[in-house]
Design a protein around this motif. Sequence first.
Motif, PDB file in Angstrom:
ATOM      1  N   THR A  76       0.800  -1.226   0.000  1.00  0.00           N
ATOM      2  CA  THR A  76       0.000   0.000   0.000  1.00  0.00           C
ATOM      3  C   THR A  76       0.834   1.278   0.000  1.00  0.00           C
ATOM      4  N   GLY A  77       2.153   1.160   0.108  1.00  0.00           N
ATOM      5  CA  GLY A  77       2.998   2.339   0.219  1.00  0.00           C
ATOM      6  C   GLY A  77       3.189   3.063  -1.099  1.00  0.00           C
ATOM      7  N   VAL A  78       3.659   4.286  -0.994  1.00  0.00           N
ATOM      8  CA  VAL A  78       3.935   5.133  -2.151  1.00  0.00           C
ATOM      9  C   VAL A  78       5.419   5.004  -2.478  1.00  0.00           C
ATOM     10  N   CYS A  79       5.724   4.758  -3.748  1.00  0.00           N
ATOM     11  CA  CYS A  79       7.107   4.579  -4.188  1.00  0.00           C
ATOM     12  C   CYS A  79       7.706   5.935  -4.574  1.00  0.00           C
ATOM     13  N   VAL A  80       8.867   6.259  -3.985  1.00  0.00           N
ATOM     14  CA  VAL A  80       9.574   7.498  -4.301  1.00  0.00           C
ATOM     15  C   VAL A  80      11.072   7.230  -4.327  1.00  0.00           C
ATOM     16  N   ALA A  81      11.795   8.143  -4.950  1.00  0.00           N
ATOM     17  CA  ALA A  81      13.253   8.084  -4.916  1.00  0.00           C
ATOM     18  C   ALA A  81      13.728   8.900  -3.721  1.00  0.00           C
ATOM     19  N   ALA A  82      14.742   8.383  -3.033  1.00  0.00           N
ATOM     20  CA  ALA A  82      15.281   9.068  -1.865  1.00  0.00           C
ATOM     21  C   ALA A  82      16.766   9.318  -2.062  1.00  0.00           C
ATOM     22  N   LEU A  83      17.225  10.426  -1.528  1.00  0.00           N
ATOM     23  CA  LEU A  83      18.629  10.795  -1.580  1.00  0.00           C
ATOM     24  C   LEU A  83      19.310  10.299  -0.310  1.00  0.00           C
ATOM     25  N   VAL A  84      20.451   9.650  -0.462  1.00  0.00           N
ATOM     26  CA  VAL A  84      21.214   9.152   0.690  1.00  0.00           C
ATOM     27  C   VAL A  84      22.151  10.265   1.140  1.00  0.00           C
ATOM     28  N   LYS A  85      22.095  10.578   2.436  1.00  0.00           N
ATOM     29  CA  LYS A  85      22.953  11.614   3.008  1.00  0.00           C
ATOM     30  C   LYS A  85      23.669  11.034   4.215  1.00  0.00           C
ATOM     31  N   GLN A  86      24.927  11.374   4.370  1.00  0.00           N
ATOM     32  CA  GLN A  86      25.659  10.936   5.554  1.00  0.00           C
ATOM     33  C   GLN A  86      25.317  11.871   6.705  1.00  0.00           C
ATOM     34  N   PRO A  87      25.121  11.321   7.895  1.00  0.00           N
ATOM     35  CA  PRO A  87      24.775  12.180   9.030  1.00  0.00           C
ATOM     36  C   PRO A  87      25.937  13.096   9.406  1.00  0.00           C
ATOM     37  N   PRO A  88      25.630  14.263   9.958  1.00  0.00           N
ATOM     38  CA  PRO A  88      26.703  15.183  10.351  1.00  0.00           C
ATOM     39  C   PRO A  88      27.521  14.589  11.498  1.00  0.00           C
ATOM     40  N   GLY A  89      28.794  14.938  11.533  1.00  0.00           N
ATOM     41  CA  GLY A  89      29.651  14.479  12.615  1.00  0.00           C
ATOM     42  C   GLY A  89      30.220  13.095  12.397  1.00  0.00           C
ATOM     43  N   THR A 122      32.802  10.339  11.663  1.00  0.00           N
ATOM     44  CA  THR A 122      34.251  10.309  11.839  1.00  0.00           C
ATOM     45  C   THR A 122      34.929   9.913  10.537  1.00  0.00           C
ATOM     46  N   SER A 123      36.152  10.372  10.341  1.00  0.00           N
ATOM     47  CA  SER A 123      36.858  10.125   9.091  1.00  0.00           C
ATOM     48  C   SER A 123      37.309   8.673   8.953  1.00  0.00           C
ATOM     49  N   ASP A 124      37.604   8.000  10.069  1.00  0.00           N
ATOM     50  CA  ASP A 124      38.085   6.627   9.973  1.00  0.00           C
ATOM     51  C   ASP A 124      36.955   5.613   9.874  1.00  0.00           C
ATOM     52  N   GLY A 125      35.721   6.045   9.936  1.00  0.00           N
ATOM     53  CA  GLY A 125      34.580   5.153   9.766  1.00  0.00           C
ATOM     54  C   GLY A 125      34.199   4.390  11.019  1.00  0.00           C
ATOM     55  N   SER A 126      34.819   4.674  12.140  1.00  0.00           N
ATOM     56  CA  SER A 126      34.464   3.944  13.357  1.00  0.00           C
ATOM     57  C   SER A 126      33.113   4.417  13.862  1.00  0.00           C
ATOM     58  N   GLY A 127      32.347   3.515  14.395  1.00  0.00           N
ATOM     59  CA  GLY A 127      31.029   3.859  14.896  1.00  0.00           C
ATOM     60  C   GLY A 127      29.977   3.893  13.822  1.00  0.00           C
ATOM     61  N   ARG A 128      30.336   3.988  12.598  1.00  0.00           N
ATOM     62  CA  ARG A 128      29.487   4.009  11.409  1.00  0.00           C
ATOM     63  C   ARG A 128      27.996   4.220  11.662  1.00  0.00           C
ATOM     64  N   PRO A 129      27.568   5.445  11.763  1.00  0.00           N
ATOM     65  CA  PRO A 129      26.132   5.676  11.892  1.00  0.00           C
ATOM     66  C   PRO A 129      25.414   5.362  10.586  1.00  0.00           C
ATOM     67  N   ARG A 130      24.164   5.008  10.689  1.00  0.00           N
ATOM     68  CA  ARG A 130      23.382   4.731   9.474  1.00  0.00           C
ATOM     69  C   ARG A 130      23.143   6.032   8.718  1.00  0.00           C
ATOM     70  N   PRO A 131      23.113   5.948   7.400  1.00  0.00           N
ATOM     71  CA  PRO A 131      22.881   7.167   6.615  1.00  0.00           C
ATOM     72  C   PRO A 131      21.441   7.658   6.754  1.00  0.00           C
ATOM     73  N   LEU A 132      21.225   8.872   6.333  1.00  0.00           N
ATOM     74  CA  LEU A 132      19.885   9.462   6.324  1.00  0.00           C
ATOM     75  C   LEU A 132      19.300   9.338   4.928  1.00  0.00           C
ATOM     76  N   LEU A 133      17.989   9.205   4.854  1.00  0.00           N
ATOM     77  CA  LEU A 133      17.281   9.175   3.578  1.00  0.00           C
ATOM     78  C   LEU A 133      16.380  10.401   3.513  1.00  0.00           C
ATOM     79  N   GLN A 134      16.513  11.169   2.461  1.00  0.00           N
ATOM     80  CA  GLN A 134      15.702  12.368   2.288  1.00  0.00           C
ATOM     81  C   GLN A 134      14.812  12.173   1.068  1.00  0.00           C
TER      82      GLN A 134
END
Length: 137
Positions: free
Chosen positions: A37-50, A52-64
């Motif tokens: 029943t959902g609506v299909c859309v395209a979403a942009l992947v964004k990395q969350p602010p903050g 880290t450069s070495d990738g430790s902790g890897r937060p999940r990306p944001l979808l806009q």
Amino acid sequence: MDTGAVAVLAGIAAFGGLLGVLAGLFGLRQVRRVQRTGVCVAALVKQPPGRTSDGSGRPRPLLQFVTEDERVMEIVCPVAPTRRRPLTDGDRVLLRYDPADPRTVVVQGREHLGLERAFIAGGAAVLLLSLTLLTVA
């Protein structure tokens, strides 16, 4: 162990197994409902602010994405990126969202229903174990 203690243990195990089965079934039902029943859309992947450069902790990306009623939504991606299928900054993914609650989304091709199935299988195994305990006791 006496029969009463085994029965109590079996009852607790049966309750836990039933909760596992119900949690898995609820997750599968939610995914299938949004897919149907959902609506299909395209979403942009964004990395969350903050991040880290070495990738430790890897937060999940944001979808806009933009809903049918022109609201811009930005939510945390419900699935984690993998090495085979990374979600890098600027990528586009297809998703389906629930029009009643746009925060409920399913990313197309990344449903990962294995966790829900594992809950169902694990809960059923514990439930069968508790029934076996009751019949032996």
